[in-house]
Scaffold this motif. Structure first.
Motif, short mmCIF file in Angstrom:
data_model
loop_
_atom_site.label_atom_id
_atom_site.label_comp_id
_atom_site.label_asym_id
_atom_site.label_seq_id
_atom_site.Cartn_x
_atom_site.Cartn_y
_atom_site.Cartn_z
N HIS A 163 -22.24 51.85 -0.70
CA HIS A 163 -21.61 50.55 -0.50
C HIS A 163 -22.74 49.57 -0.15
O HIS A 163 -23.89 49.98 0.02
N CYS A 198 -18.11 44.09 0.66
CA CYS A 198 -18.94 45.10 0.02
C CYS A 198 -19.56 44.47 -1.22
O CYS A 198 -18.88 43.83 -2.01
N GLU A 200 -21.63 46.20 -3.47
CA GLU A 200 -22.10 47.20 -4.43
C GLU A 200 -20.86 47.88 -4.97
O GLU A 200 -20.04 48.38 -4.20
N PHE A 201 -20.72 47.91 -6.30
CA PHE A 201 -19.50 48.49 -6.86
C PHE A 201 -19.35 49.94 -6.40
O PHE A 201 -20.23 50.75 -6.60
N CYS A 202 -18.20 50.22 -5.77
CA CYS A 202 -18.03 51.52 -5.12
C CYS A 202 -16.72 52.17 -5.52
O CYS A 202 -16.21 53.03 -4.82
N HIS A 206 -13.21 48.31 -4.84
CA HIS A 206 -14.42 47.65 -4.33
C HIS A 206 -14.15 46.22 -3.89
O HIS A 206 -14.62 45.75 -2.85
N MET A 209 -12.65 45.37 -0.23
CA MET A 209 -13.42 46.01 0.86
C MET A 209 -14.13 44.91 1.63
O MET A 209 -15.35 44.77 1.58
CU1 CUA Z 1 -17.71 49.53 -1.02
CU2 CUA Z 1 -18.03 48.21 -2.99
#
Ligand code: CUA
Length: 329
Positions: A163, A198, A200-202, A206, A209
């Protein structure tokens, strides 16, 4: 309280020293690249106009104009050399500015810093305030309170995927790496609620978040921390007591903790003081009774893919459970 207009999320409206350094760098790069763009476009325009004129003259003078003109060639070479020199100088200035900003935002290094462990989960943030005395540690989710004018060290990590922690008003982005803890220093110089997310693609959720950083005076912060350290309120009414029993007897207690009860699971966000938080589902919905009801019954229809299963609780049990959750201030 959090309203859309009072929450800030902008890297160009810095509320602390690191964000200020980053925004200075941003503006330096913006003006440098704007100047380069204007100069390049001016030369391009000049070259096009000149090229058109030369071609029409060449046409009249049957193509002999450009041949053997060494003075023109030399001028051209000089121009190219100047442009290359200017490019190297500009890139060097930006490199130095970028490296020095990176070093400056790296650490605030004060021993009086507030220390918070932030753990990324799919898709929410666990927030834990460190303390020498284990019983004084505080766990919450998706909301971070910090005192203004004091450095705060965030020890960020992840339990599942990568993340990225980002509160644009306070600092740049920092990746949360599974199994590895990184420290970020932040400081807020003025009170406010700053939205983070967040970066960063998680996975599927995502975009859902988010989290909030509330910067407040040291007195307010200490009051908040003292309240968070308390165990959950003991329900006084029959309805709320029944709600607590519903919580403890259902699947709720298999994932969530409420300090002061036997519920101590750590799979989902801690709920000891859930009613004091502004949102549910990591910034997905306002924390109101109606939204909470929808979330408890079927959070999958609100945030598909999250780890909370649909719940069979209904009718009076659900109303009692909601009444109990609302007492957890
Ligand atoms: Cu955690 Cu994007």
């Amino acid at each position: 309280m959090m309203t859309a207009s009072s929450v800030l999320q902008s890297a160009l409206d810095p509320a602390g020293p690191q964000a200020a350094r980053i925004s200075h760098l941003w503006w330096l790069m913006f003006w440098a690249t704007t100047a380069v763009f204007i100069v390049v476009m001016a030369f391009l325009g000049w070259a096009i106009v000149r090229g058109v004129r030369l071609r029409s003259r060449e046409h009249e003078e049957s193509g002999t104009l450009l041949k053997g003109n060494t003075t023109r060639e030399r001028a051209l070479m000089r121009g190219v050399a100047v442009a290359v020199g200017a490019t190297i100088a500009i890139l060097f200035v930006l490199l130095v500015a970028s490296v020095s900003t990176g070093r400056a935002v790296g650490s605030l290094g004060a021993s009086s810093a507030v220390s918070i462990v932030v753990t990324g989960h799919q898709w929410w943030w666990q927030v834990e305030y460190e303390d020498q005395i284990p019983s004084q540690r505080v766990k919450t989710a998706n909301e971070i309170h910090i005192p203004i004018g004091r450095p705060v060290v965030l020890k960020v990590t992840s339990t599942d995927v990568i993340h990225s922690f980002w509160v644009p008003n306070l600092h740049g982005k920092r990746d949360l790496i599974p199994g590895y803890t990184t420290a970020i220093w932040i400081q807020a110089d003025r009170p406010g609620v700053y939205r983070g997310q967040c970066a960063e693609f998680c996975g599927y959720q995502h975009a859902h978040m988010a989290f909030y950083v509330t910067a407040e005076t040291d007195d307010e912060f200490q009051r908040w921390l003292a309240a968070e350290r308390q165990p959950s309120a003991t329900p006084t009414g029959d309805l709320e007591r029944h709600g607590r029993d519903v919580f403890l007897a259902s699947t709720c207690a298999q994932c969530h903790a409420i300090r002061g009860t036997i519920a101590g699971a750590t799979l989902g966000p801690e709920l000891t003081h859930v009613a004091s938080r502004g949102t549910i589902g990591a910034g997905t919905l306002p924390n109101s009774r109606g939204h909470l009801a929808g979330w408890v019954v079927d959070s999958q229809s609100i945030k598909p893919g999250n780890r909370m299963p649909p719940n069979g609780i209904g009718g009076d049990d659900l109303q009692a459970l909601l009444a109990y959750l609302e007492t957890l201030k």
